[in-house]
Design a protein around this motif. Structure first.
Motif, PDB file in Angstrom:
ATOM      1  N   VAL A   1      17.614 -26.369  19.365  1.00 31.45           N
ATOM      2  CA  VAL A   1      16.722 -25.807  19.627  1.00 31.45           C
ATOM      3  C   VAL A   1      15.481 -26.946  19.377  1.00 31.45           C
ATOM      4  O   VAL A   1      15.660 -27.793  18.671  1.00 31.45           O
ATOM      5  N   PHE A   2      14.424 -26.695  19.873  1.00 30.90           N
ATOM      6  CA  PHE A   2      13.223 -27.630  19.816  1.00 30.90           C
ATOM      7  C   PHE A   2      12.173 -26.745  18.906  1.00 30.90           C
ATOM      8  O   PHE A   2      11.679 -25.687  19.250  1.00 30.90           O
ATOM      9  N   LEU A   3      11.420 -27.486  18.069  1.00 34.78           N
ATOM     10  CA  LEU A   3      10.367 -27.093  17.255  1.00 34.78           C
ATOM     11  C   LEU A   3       9.191 -28.063  17.641  1.00 34.78           C
ATOM     12  O   LEU A   3       9.334 -29.248  17.415  1.00 34.78           O
ATOM     13  N   ALA A   4       7.997 -27.246  18.261  1.00 32.43           N
ATOM     14  CA  ALA A   4       6.740 -28.247  18.738  1.00 32.43           C
ATOM     15  C   ALA A   4       5.858 -28.627  17.252  1.00 32.43           C
ATOM     16  O   ALA A   4       6.319 -27.793  16.151  1.00 32.43           O
ATOM     17  N   PRO A   5       5.218 -29.617  17.428  1.00 31.03           N
ATOM     18  CA  PRO A   5       4.315 -29.903  16.431  1.00 31.03           C
ATOM     19  C   PRO A   5       3.267 -28.811  15.910  1.00 31.03           C
ATOM     20  O   PRO A   5       3.017 -27.739  16.495  1.00 31.03           O
ATOM     21  N   SER A   6       2.937 -29.004  14.720  1.00 27.29           N
ATOM     22  CA  SER A   6       1.962 -27.990  14.090  1.00 27.29           C
ATOM     23  C   SER A   6       2.337 -26.821  13.979  1.00 27.29           C
ATOM     24  O   SER A   6       1.668 -25.891  13.689  1.00 27.29           O
ATOM     25  N   GLU A   7       3.804 -26.714  13.565  1.00 28.08           N
ATOM     26  CA  GLU A   7       4.281 -25.384  13.114  1.00 28.08           C
ATOM     27  C   GLU A   7       4.899 -25.628  11.793  1.00 28.08           C
ATOM     28  O   GLU A   7       5.872 -25.838  11.502  1.00 28.08           O
ATOM     29  N   GLY A   8       3.938 -25.356  10.778  1.00 30.80           N
ATOM     30  CA  GLY A   8       4.261 -25.515   9.257  1.00 30.80           C
ATOM     31  C   GLY A   8       4.864 -24.777   8.752  1.00 30.80           C
ATOM     32  O   GLY A   8       5.067 -25.093   7.364  1.00 30.80           O
ATOM     33  N   THR A   9       4.915 -23.427   9.065  1.00 38.57           N
ATOM     34  CA  THR A   9       5.376 -22.365   8.174  1.00 38.57           C
ATOM     35  C   THR A   9       6.821 -22.416   7.924  1.00 38.57           C
ATOM     36  O   THR A   9       7.599 -23.103   8.859  1.00 38.57           O
ATOM     37  N   PRO A  10       7.469 -22.068   6.864  1.00 36.58           N
ATOM     38  CA  PRO A  10       8.777 -22.080   6.462  1.00 36.58           C
ATOM     39  C   PRO A  10       9.547 -21.282   7.858  1.00 36.58           C
ATOM     40  O   PRO A  10       9.006 -20.134   8.189  1.00 36.58           O
ATOM     41  N   LYS A  11      10.624 -21.835   8.363  1.00 33.62           N
ATOM     42  CA  LYS A  11      11.200 -21.060   9.559  1.00 33.62           C
ATOM     43  C   LYS A  11      12.511 -20.887   9.251  1.00 33.62           C
ATOM     44  O   LYS A  11      13.329 -21.574   8.431  1.00 33.62           O
ATOM     45  N   VAL A  12      13.230 -19.843  10.017  1.00 26.42           N
ATOM     46  CA  VAL A  12      14.724 -19.666   9.941  1.00 26.42           C
ATOM     47  C   VAL A  12      15.111 -19.967  11.096  1.00 26.42           C
ATOM     48  O   VAL A  12      14.766 -19.048  12.243  1.00 26.42           O
ATOM     49  N   VAL A  13      16.019 -21.132  11.292  1.00 26.10           N
ATOM     50  CA  VAL A  13      16.491 -21.304  12.662  1.00 26.10           C
ATOM     51  C   VAL A  13      18.160 -21.159  12.519  1.00 26.10           C
ATOM     52  O   VAL A  13      18.822 -21.905  12.079  1.00 26.10           O
ATOM     53  N   ASP A  14      18.700 -20.033  13.292  1.00 26.72           N
ATOM     54  CA  ASP A  14      20.004 -19.719  13.344  1.00 26.72           C
ATOM     55  C   ASP A  14      20.376 -20.415  14.529  1.00 26.72           C
ATOM     56  O   ASP A  14      19.948 -20.238  15.509  1.00 26.72           O
ATOM     57  N   LEU A  15      21.645 -21.131  14.448  1.00 22.19           N
ATOM     58  CA  LEU A  15      22.290 -21.865  15.720  1.00 22.19           C
ATOM     59  C   LEU A  15      23.661 -21.374  15.917  1.00 22.19           C
ATOM     60  O   LEU A  15      24.352 -20.958  14.949  1.00 22.19           O
ATOM     61  N   TYR A  16      23.861 -21.165  17.103  1.00 25.10           N
ATOM     62  CA  TYR A  16      25.158 -20.459  17.621  1.00 25.10           C
ATOM     63  C   TYR A  16      25.928 -21.442  18.442  1.00 25.10           C
ATOM     64  O   TYR A  16      25.359 -21.804  19.487  1.00 25.10           O
ATOM     65  N   LEU A  17      27.122 -21.545  18.256  1.00 29.30           N
ATOM     66  CA  LEU A  17      27.959 -22.724  18.910  1.00 29.30           C
ATOM     67  C   LEU A  17      29.035 -22.018  19.693  1.00 29.30           C
ATOM     68  O   LEU A  17      29.914 -21.080  19.452  1.00 29.30           O
ATOM     69  N   ASP A  18      29.097 -22.423  21.021  1.00 29.43           N
ATOM     70  CA  ASP A  18      30.124 -21.787  21.881  1.00 29.43           C
ATOM     71  C   ASP A  18      31.431 -22.683  21.660  1.00 29.43           C
ATOM     72  O   ASP A  18      31.576 -24.028  21.559  1.00 29.43           O
ATOM     73  N   PRO A  19      32.477 -21.918  21.446  1.00 29.48           N
ATOM     74  CA  PRO A  19      33.620 -22.704  21.313  1.00 29.48           C
ATOM     75  C   PRO A  19      34.190 -23.603  22.869  1.00 29.48           C
ATOM     76  O   PRO A  19      33.621 -23.191  23.821  1.00 29.48           O
ATOM     77  N   GLU A  20      34.821 -24.688  22.428  1.00 28.90           N
ATOM     78  CA  GLU A  20      35.253 -25.211  23.640  1.00 28.90           C
ATOM     79  C   GLU A  20      36.216 -24.590  24.712  1.00 28.90           C
ATOM     80  O   GLU A  20      36.331 -24.549  25.715  1.00 28.90           O
ATOM     81  N   SER A  21      37.008 -23.881  23.925  1.00 31.62           N
ATOM     82  CA  SER A  21      37.962 -22.904  24.433  1.00 31.62           C
ATOM     83  C   SER A  21      37.958 -21.598  23.766  1.00 31.62           C
ATOM     84  O   SER A  21      37.919 -21.644  22.563  1.00 31.62           O
ATOM     85  N   LEU A  22      38.259 -20.572  24.443  1.00 29.51           N
ATOM     86  CA  LEU A  22      38.410 -19.294  23.612  1.00 29.51           C
ATOM     87  C   LEU A  22      39.605 -18.904  22.933  1.00 29.51           C
ATOM     88  O   LEU A  22      40.671 -19.023  23.707  1.00 29.51           O
TER      89      LEU A  22
END
Length: 642
Positions: free
Chosen positions: A495-516
């Motif tokens: 994900v991309f976070l733009a400049p001047s976003e100084g508040t604490p953030k929660v960034v959850d990331l989800y990964l796709d399996p290479e194979s199911l």
């Protein structure tokens, strides 16, 4: 004879004490009307004669403190704390700490500040505390200025510089008539102050002019001119009909006034509507667009002795409601003398934030208030062990002025010119936390790598997720950053976070399996966290809400080309068994047909109807159930068979 002498001596003691007590009473009367210099003389005299009390030490210390005589104040407060520790409330503890800091006793000041915060119920020493490494931070910000002479200083007071058009400068001074002054302020036994104007680039050879339309017999000080040059805000003593107005304690409060320039003359002078006779409103400053006025006040809602507030200036000249700038700027101590530069940075003076001594100068980006920004001390040589305040700076030339009562000046307060050679580094740091999960199963992924990649694709830092799949890192929010997660057997995600976003953030990331890797017979809808696909009673056409979920199934089939599924469809218990079996088969076939129409190969799909044989609840034949319970049974499922 010796007995007679002793008897006479004992008789003299109460007489002497009574006389000193009368003097203390006179001193208190002067003190209570804020005539600090006369009170100081009285308290010192009785102290020198051996009459000592907590009250005398408290008030003598205050007369020095409120006139910025910090070395003398520290000496008196030290004696107060040593001889009368039970009489030292938080106000005196705070003043003692500030006086010690100005005297260079930083260790003693830190101990006194710790006692102050403890006595006011604060366990943490966050915003307004002295920190063990605060001098290192101040040192890092030091050396960025070259101080220059201000040719208009005198042996009197000069302070509160403000820009007056492109070339002019206003300042406040009590220089007018010296010892011949008709009106004198008893706080410090000096003349009342007026506003003066000079040329900014003058070397001192041009005359100093009074701003005569604005000045009165009382104090006029701190001012700010609107960008169009037509409105002037300034501070004045509270007065009415030529007489000062006092509050219930007998104190003359400060108010902000506004003047309009009409035919090159300042007129239509009015006090602002949010002033009060009960508290001070002073030291105006304007935002670059002129739509917000900043000021210092001890009005209700103040955290400490004085805070910085803001108020909107409406297009018709009216005002909004005063708003406290909050604990990111204000402390339990004094925050005052705000100034806003053309880039939107707030400069102000404080003796509650970690500093060198007395009032120090600080800066913070206004746009980051609410994001827990770092408030930075401007460092030396602008700050000193004494009071440093009323800072202004030109955004283009980086030239400016401030006031100080430091040693080496010509008067009590002097104005200093400066050039800022290096900009203050407002590093914007914020905390990023989150969890990395399997996008299909939603399972947490311990040991995943989370990287920070800047906009030039350079890795800044990286961390591993813990046993709960969580990570934590800090970013410089002055720059844009990519947060990228990866793990063996999964496709990277970012994900991309733009400049001047100084508040604490929660960034959850989800990964796709290479194979199911889901096993045979698994329900794909559950793996993908899909909503159930429902059908209307006695129908098998695909509803619009079902299309949304089917698109997610199609996306999974496109992502994993080897995946094959079977659509299992069901009915509720109403109707004959044979008919329900036929209806469920039609629903399964309709589901498969829809996916084929969207490009999924038919050889990857199967369809089977189960009628009413696999009910999800007790709504069997002959059981009366609400319509919504029957609806739960009219559904399709997606079972992986290869």
């Amino acid at each position: 004879m010796k007995k007679v002498y002793n008897f006479l001596f004992l008789l003299m003691i109460p007489v002497l004490l009574t006389g000193q007590e009368r003097l203390v009473k006179q001193g208190n009367e002067a003190y209570n009307t804020y005539s600090f210099k006369p009170a100081q003389d009285i308290y010192q005299w009785v102290l020198d004669k051996g009459y000592v009390s907590a009250e005398v030490l408290q008030k003598l210390g205050d007369t020095h403190y409120f006139n910025a005589e910090y070395a003398q104040a520290a000496e008196v407060y030290t004696r107060l704390f040593e001889e009368f520790p039970e009489a030292t409330d938080p106000a005196y503890t705070f003043r003692y700490a500030q006086a010690l800091k100005s005297a260079g006793d930083y260790e003693g000041a830190e101990q006194a500040m710790a006692l102050f915060y403890s006595s006011t119920g604060r366990d943490d020493l966050s915003n307004g505390s002295l920190e063990t490494d605060y001098m290192e931070e101040i040192q890092a910000n030091s050396g960025r200025y070259t101080l220059q002479n201000f040719p208009y200083n005198t042996s009197y007071l000069e302070f509160a510089p403000s820009f007056y058009g492109d070339e002019g400068l206003l300042f406040s001074s009590d220089r007018d008539t010296g010892n011949l002054a008709r009106y004198r302020h008893s706080w410090n036994s000096r003349d009342f102050m007026d506003l003066y104007k000079v040329s900014r680039d003058s070397t001192g050879d041009l005359p100093v002019e009074k701003l005569r339309e604005v000045n009165t017999r009382w104090h006029e000080s701190t001012s700010v001119l609107s960008a169009d040059g037509q409105t002037l805000y300034f501070t004045r003593n509270n007065n009415k009909n030529g007489h000062v107005v006092t509050d219930e304690a007998g104190f003359v409060r400060l108010k902000i006034y506004r003047a309009q320039k009409i035919d090159s003359v300042w007129s239509e002078i009015e006090e602002l509507p949010f002033n009060s006779d009960a508290y001070s409103v002073a030291h105006p400053a304007l935002s670059p667009d002129g739509k917000t006025l900043f000021f210092a006040s001890d009005m209700p809602g103040t955290y400490g002795f004085s805070d910085i507030f803001s108020i909107s200036v409406n297009g018709d000249g009216s005002f909004g409601t005063p708003e406290n700038l909050g604990p990111e700027v204000n402390t339990e101590a004094r925050e005052t003398f705000p100034f806003i530069d053309t880039e939107g940075f707030l400069y102000f003076a404080s003796d509650g934030l970690p500093g060198i001594g007395g009032l120090d100068l600080f800066a913070v980006p206004l746009e980051r208030l609410g994001e827990n920004p770092k408030v930075l001390n401007l460092g030396t040589p602008v700050n000193s062990s004494m009071d440093d305040f009323t800072y202004i700076i030109d955004g283009e030339s980086r030239k400016g002025y401030f006031s100080s009562n430091r040693e080496g000046g010509q008067g009590g307060d002097d104005i200093y010119a400066f050039i800022e050679n290096e900009r203050l580094n407002f590093e914007c740091v914020h905390e990023i936390t989150g969890t990395v999960r399997d996008k299909v199963t939603q399972e947490i992924l311990p040991g995943a790598t989370v990287r920070v990649i800047d906009e030039s694709n350079t890795e800044i830092t990286s961390v591993l997720t813990d046993l709960e799949g969580k990570y934590s890192l800090t970013l410089n929010c002055n720059e844009g950053n990519f947060i990228r997660a990866s793990r063996q057997g999964y496709l990277p995600s970012e994900v991309f976070l733009a400049p001047s976003e100084g508040t604490p953030k929660v960034v959850d990331l989800y990964l796709d399996p290479e194979s199911l890797s889901a096993g045979f017979g698994s329900d794909l809808a559950k793996l993908l966290q899909l909503s159930t696909i429902y059908f209307d009673f006695d129908k098998y056409d695909i509803r619009p809400d079902a299309e949304v979920e089917l698109q997610k199934v199609i996306a999974a089939l496109e992502k994993y080309p080897s995946l094959k599924i079977k659509a299992n469809s069901h009915t509720d218990s109403r109707g004959p068994d044979a008919y329900n079996l036929w209806l469920s088969q039609k629903r399964a076939e309709a589901t498969v047909a829809y996916m084929i129409s969207k490009g999924i190969s038919a050889d990857r799909l199967l369809a089977e109807g189960f009628g009413e044989t696999q009910l999800l609840n007790d709504c069997d034949d002959g059981v009366r159930c609400p319509a919504e319970d029957h609806q739960k049974n009219r559904r399709s499922e997606f079972i992986i068979y290869e």
